[in-house]
Design an enzyme around this catalytic site. Structure first.
Site, PDB file in Angstrom:
ATOM      1  N   LYS A   1       0.839  -1.223   0.000  1.00 58.82           N
ATOM      2  CA  LYS A   1       0.000   0.000   0.000  1.00 58.82           C
ATOM      3  C   LYS A   1       0.870   1.268   0.000  1.00 58.82           C
ATOM      4  O   LYS A   1       0.802   2.093   0.922  1.00 58.82           O
ATOM      5  CB  LYS A   1      -0.966   0.027   1.183  1.00 58.82           C
ATOM      6  CG  LYS A   1      -2.000  -1.089   1.154  1.00 58.82           C
ATOM      7  CD  LYS A   1      -3.075  -0.872   2.207  1.00 58.82           C
ATOM      8  CE  LYS A   1      -4.127  -1.935   2.228  1.00 58.82           C
ATOM      9  NZ  LYS A   1      -3.694  -3.225   2.800  1.00 58.82           N
TER      10      LYS A   1
HETATM   11  O1  S5P Z   1      -9.558  -2.553   1.569  1.00 56.58           O
HETATM   12  C1  S5P Z   1      -8.780  -3.405   1.960  1.00 56.58           C
HETATM   13  C2  S5P Z   1      -7.581  -3.676   1.286  1.00 56.58           C
HETATM   14  C3  S5P Z   1      -6.780  -4.724   1.728  1.00 56.58           C
HETATM   15  S1  S5P Z   1      -5.424  -5.152   0.758  1.00 56.58           S
HETATM   16  N1  S5P Z   1      -9.095  -4.182   3.046  1.00 56.58           N
HETATM   17  C4  S5P Z   1      -8.288  -5.197   3.501  1.00 56.58           C
HETATM   18  O2  S5P Z   1      -8.677  -5.867   4.471  1.00 56.58           O
HETATM   19  N2  S5P Z   1      -7.093  -5.455   2.861  1.00 56.58           N
HETATM   20  C5  S5P Z   1      -6.173  -6.527   3.341  1.00 56.58           C
HETATM   21  O3  S5P Z   1      -6.831  -7.778   3.197  1.00 56.58           O
HETATM   22  C6  S5P Z   1      -5.770  -6.415   4.814  1.00 56.58           C
HETATM   23  O4  S5P Z   1      -4.570  -5.682   4.958  1.00 56.58           O
HETATM   24  C7  S5P Z   1      -5.593  -7.865   5.221  1.00 56.58           C
HETATM   25  O5  S5P Z   1      -4.295  -8.311   4.891  1.00 56.58           O
HETATM   26  C8  S5P Z   1      -6.571  -8.626   4.335  1.00 56.58           C
HETATM   27  C9  S5P Z   1      -7.906  -8.958   5.001  1.00 56.58           C
HETATM   28  O6  S5P Z   1      -7.729  -9.808   6.088  1.00 56.58           O
HETATM   29  P1  S5P Z   1      -8.954 -10.518   6.857  1.00 56.58           P
HETATM   30  O7  S5P Z   1      -8.269 -11.232   7.972  1.00 56.58           O
HETATM   31  O8  S5P Z   1      -9.870  -9.436   7.333  1.00 56.58           O
HETATM   32  O9  S5P Z   1      -9.607 -11.441   5.848  1.00 56.58           O
END
Ligand code: S5P
Length: 255
Positions: free
Chosen positions: A92
């Site tokens: 990011k």
């Molecule tokens: O808008 C976003 C963009 C990203 S890349 N929302 C997110 O959650 N992410 C990433 O996706 C976040 O940094 C994490 O690595 C992953 C989601 O993780 P989870 O555990 O909530 O599925």
């Protein structure tokens, strides 16, 4: 709306990683990306090995590894080669072109040396894309623009999202698509990648908002990012298989 098959989209994608990724998704029949948000190298490699056969992409946050050494990326590359998936460092980037160029190439992580894909916020203007492109394009890498975010209250909406689409169109050789919550562009060569996925759509009490695989695909997403739904599961390999199955079934119903 007719959705083109992935192998046809591979032909239309100008960016080399997008081309290969579309083809891989088509052949491996998986549109799953696992977010390996663990903090020890050994855990990261174990997870990659466990889920490797089920995924098209493995997403890292290399700066949360407490015992990072370059050996981990070399091992991860070997696992990626063996199981056939691409590596996406979720860095990011968010600074001016000259700074992100150095963050991409230099420092401790030398991200451009091992990450097929990185992503960037568009807040600083189009110079961020130009800076990253200087380093990434000669190395045949791809960039995803964060056009929308999954978190509650995100400011990446409306005209901000529109700008991401406009600048992506101007840099189709390097920008391979978007991190987003729905289909944003009808150009079939762009890939739409969606985080915030779990079977039980709820929140994590820190702003994260979840969609199910089915609802994300119905909104036009191509690839689903699952973090805690897989790495925090009792059996990550089995969880990855179930998310892969759900994502792929939902996708096949759209074509
Ligand atoms: O808008 C976003 C963009 C990203 S890349 N929302 C997110 O959650 N992410 C990433 O996706 C976040 O940094 C994490 O690595 C992953 C989601 O993780 P989870 O555990 O909530 O599925």
């Amino acid at each position: 709306m007719t959705i083109l098959p992935l192998n046809e989209r591979a032909v239309l994608a100008p960016n080399p990683v997008a081309k290969k990724l579309f083809q891989l998704i088509h052949e491996k029949q998986t549109n799953l990306c696992v977010a390996g948000d663990v903090t020890r190298c050994e855990e990261l490699l174990k997870l990659a090995e466990e889920v490797g056969s089920e995924i098209c992409l493995f997403k890292t946050h290399v700066d949360i590894l407490e015992d990072f050494s370059f050996a981990v990326v070399n091992e991860l590359k070997k696992i990626a080669q063996h199981h056939q998936f691409f590596i996406f460092e979720d860095r990011k980037f968010a600074d001016i072109g000259n700074t992100v160029l150095q963050q991409y190439e230099k420092g401790i992580y030398h991200i451009v040396d091992w990450a097929d894909i990185v992503n960037a916020h568009i807040l600083p203007g189009p110079g961020i894309i130009e800076g990253l492109k200087k380093v990434g394009l000669p190395r045949q890498r791809g960039l995803l623009l964060l056009a929308e975010m999954s978190a509650f209250g995100s400011l990446a909406t409306g005209s901000y999202t529109e700008k991401a689409i406009e600048w992506a169109n101007l840099h189709q050789d390097f920008v391979m698509g978007f991190i987003c919550q729905r289909k944003l562009s009808h150009f079939p060569g762009f890939i739409h990648i969606t985080p915030g996925i779990q079977f039980a759509d709820k929140s994590d009490f820190l702003g994260q908002q979840y969609n199910t695989p089915e609802s994300a695909i119905a909104k036009g997403s191509d690839v689903l990012i699952v973090g805690r739904g897989i790495y925090a599961a009792k059996n990550p390999r089995e969880a990855a298989f179930l998310y892969k199955k759900a994502g792929w079934q939902a996708y096949t119903q759209t074509i």
